[in-house]
Design a protein around this motif. Sequence first.
Motif, PDB file in Angstrom:
ATOM      1  N   ARG A   1       3.712  -1.653  -5.736  1.00 39.55           N
ATOM      2  CA  ARG A   1       4.862  -1.368  -6.598  1.00 39.55           C
ATOM      3  C   ARG A   1       6.048  -0.853  -5.795  1.00 39.55           C
ATOM      4  O   ARG A   1       7.193  -1.209  -6.088  1.00 39.55           O
ATOM      5  CB  ARG A   1       4.476  -0.358  -7.680  1.00 39.55           C
ATOM      6  CG  ARG A   1       3.611  -0.970  -8.752  1.00 39.55           C
ATOM      7  CD  ARG A   1       3.257  -0.013  -9.825  1.00 39.55           C
ATOM      8  NE  ARG A   1       4.461   0.455 -10.520  1.00 39.55           N
ATOM      9  CZ  ARG A   1       4.462   1.404 -11.427  1.00 39.55           C
ATOM     10  NH1 ARG A   1       3.349   2.000 -11.764  1.00 39.55           N
ATOM     11  NH2 ARG A   1       5.576   1.778 -12.005  1.00 39.55           N
ATOM     12  N   VAL A   2       5.795  -0.040  -4.773  1.00 43.91           N
ATOM     13  CA  VAL A   2       6.883   0.441  -3.924  1.00 43.91           C
ATOM     14  C   VAL A   2       7.566  -0.747  -3.249  1.00 43.91           C
ATOM     15  O   VAL A   2       8.800  -0.801  -3.161  1.00 43.91           O
ATOM     16  CB  VAL A   2       6.371   1.457  -2.874  1.00 43.91           C
ATOM     17  CG1 VAL A   2       7.424   1.735  -1.827  1.00 43.91           C
ATOM     18  CG2 VAL A   2       5.943   2.745  -3.548  1.00 43.91           C
TER      19      VAL A   2
ATOM     20  N   TYR B   1       9.792  -2.340  -5.715  1.00 47.71           N
ATOM     21  CA  TYR B   1      11.007  -1.546  -5.887  1.00 47.71           C
ATOM     22  C   TYR B   1      11.978  -1.777  -4.738  1.00 47.71           C
ATOM     23  O   TYR B   1      13.193  -1.833  -4.940  1.00 47.71           O
ATOM     24  CB  TYR B   1      10.687  -0.055  -5.997  1.00 47.71           C
ATOM     25  CG  TYR B   1       9.876   0.317  -7.219  1.00 47.71           C
ATOM     26  CD1 TYR B   1      10.028  -0.342  -8.428  1.00 47.71           C
ATOM     27  CD2 TYR B   1       8.955   1.343  -7.161  1.00 47.71           C
ATOM     28  CE1 TYR B   1       9.274   0.000  -9.535  1.00 47.71           C
ATOM     29  CE2 TYR B   1       8.205   1.696  -8.265  1.00 47.71           C
ATOM     30  CZ  TYR B   1       8.369   1.028  -9.448  1.00 47.71           C
ATOM     31  OH  TYR B   1       7.629   1.373 -10.546  1.00 47.71           O
ATOM     32  N   ILE B   2      11.454  -1.927  -3.538  1.00 47.25           N
ATOM     33  CA  ILE B   2      12.316  -2.200  -2.383  1.00 47.25           C
ATOM     34  C   ILE B   2      13.007  -3.547  -2.561  1.00 47.25           C
ATOM     35  O   ILE B   2      14.207  -3.671  -2.291  1.00 47.25           O
ATOM     36  CB  ILE B   2      11.499  -2.140  -1.076  1.00 47.25           C
ATOM     37  CG1 ILE B   2      11.070  -0.703  -0.790  1.00 47.25           C
ATOM     38  CG2 ILE B   2      12.297  -2.706   0.090  1.00 47.25           C
ATOM     39  CD1 ILE B   2      10.073  -0.565   0.345  1.00 47.25           C
TER      40      ILE B   2
ATOM     41  N   ALA C   1      14.630   1.247  -4.009  1.00 52.21           N
ATOM     42  CA  ALA C   1      13.797   2.034  -3.101  1.00 52.21           C
ATOM     43  C   ALA C   1      14.102   3.518  -3.229  1.00 52.21           C
ATOM     44  O   ALA C   1      13.207   4.351  -3.145  1.00 52.21           O
ATOM     45  CB  ALA C   1      14.000   1.571  -1.665  1.00 52.21           C
TER      46      ALA C   1
ATOM     47  N   SER D   1      10.052   5.145  -7.105  1.00 57.79           N
ATOM     48  CA  SER D   1       9.427   5.045  -5.787  1.00 57.79           C
ATOM     49  C   SER D   1       8.763   6.358  -5.395  1.00 57.79           C
ATOM     50  O   SER D   1       7.666   6.363  -4.835  1.00 57.79           O
ATOM     51  CB  SER D   1      10.466   4.665  -4.729  1.00 57.79           C
ATOM     52  OG  SER D   1      10.948   3.377  -4.950  1.00 57.79           O
TER      53      SER D   1
ATOM     54  N   GLN E   1       7.200  10.957   0.838  1.00 60.88           N
ATOM     55  CA  GLN E   1       7.653  11.396  -0.479  1.00 60.88           C
ATOM     56  C   GLN E   1       8.761  12.438  -0.338  1.00 60.88           C
ATOM     57  O   GLN E   1       9.789  12.360  -1.022  1.00 60.88           O
ATOM     58  CB  GLN E   1       6.476  11.978  -1.263  1.00 60.88           C
ATOM     59  CG  GLN E   1       6.858  12.564  -2.601  1.00 60.88           C
ATOM     60  CD  GLN E   1       5.741  13.392  -3.212  1.00 60.88           C
ATOM     61  OE1 GLN E   1       4.620  13.395  -2.728  1.00 60.88           O
ATOM     62  NE2 GLN E   1       6.061  14.100  -4.263  1.00 60.88           N
TER      63      GLN E   1
END
Length: 160
Positions: free
Chosen positions: A69-70, A73-74, A79, A84, A143
């Motif tokens: 999923r990240v 998103y990128i 991102a 994210s 994070q």
Amino acid sequence: MERGSTILLKLAVLFIGLVILALCIFALPAIAEEARKNDPDFAKWLYPILITMYIAAVPFFVGLYQAFRVLIYIDKKMAFSGLSVRAIKRVKYCAIIISALYLLSLPLFYCLAQQDDAPGIVVIGLILTFASVVVATFAAVLQKLLQEAIDIKSENDLTV
């Protein structure tokens, strides 16, 4: 970044997922069956470890999905978003759960190593534990950096 620039990483995530799924479906049952046939005393220590591996596969696949999923998103140029950060946070929690499971099973690895007179088995348990700790640490740092970047971006948006 162009859309689709993360294709190689997505393929790597899918490949890792398929390899682990194949191990769970084919290799672990074959190991259990072989142990049952050859040495029942060995099997009594091996079965709890295999059960731990199956349980650890659940957070592994959840973390793998969050990593995927990240990457999505990128590709969508999201991102630097809360989505994210949340996905990376979930990866971190999954890695912590996996490391805790293997840490709790280290005595089983030790008993299995004593039964089979193979001290290298304990090293396998340690590698599984510490690899998850490394992933959790990396995810925590990522994070924090991502959250700081989002905070700086929101301050700059308010300034302009």
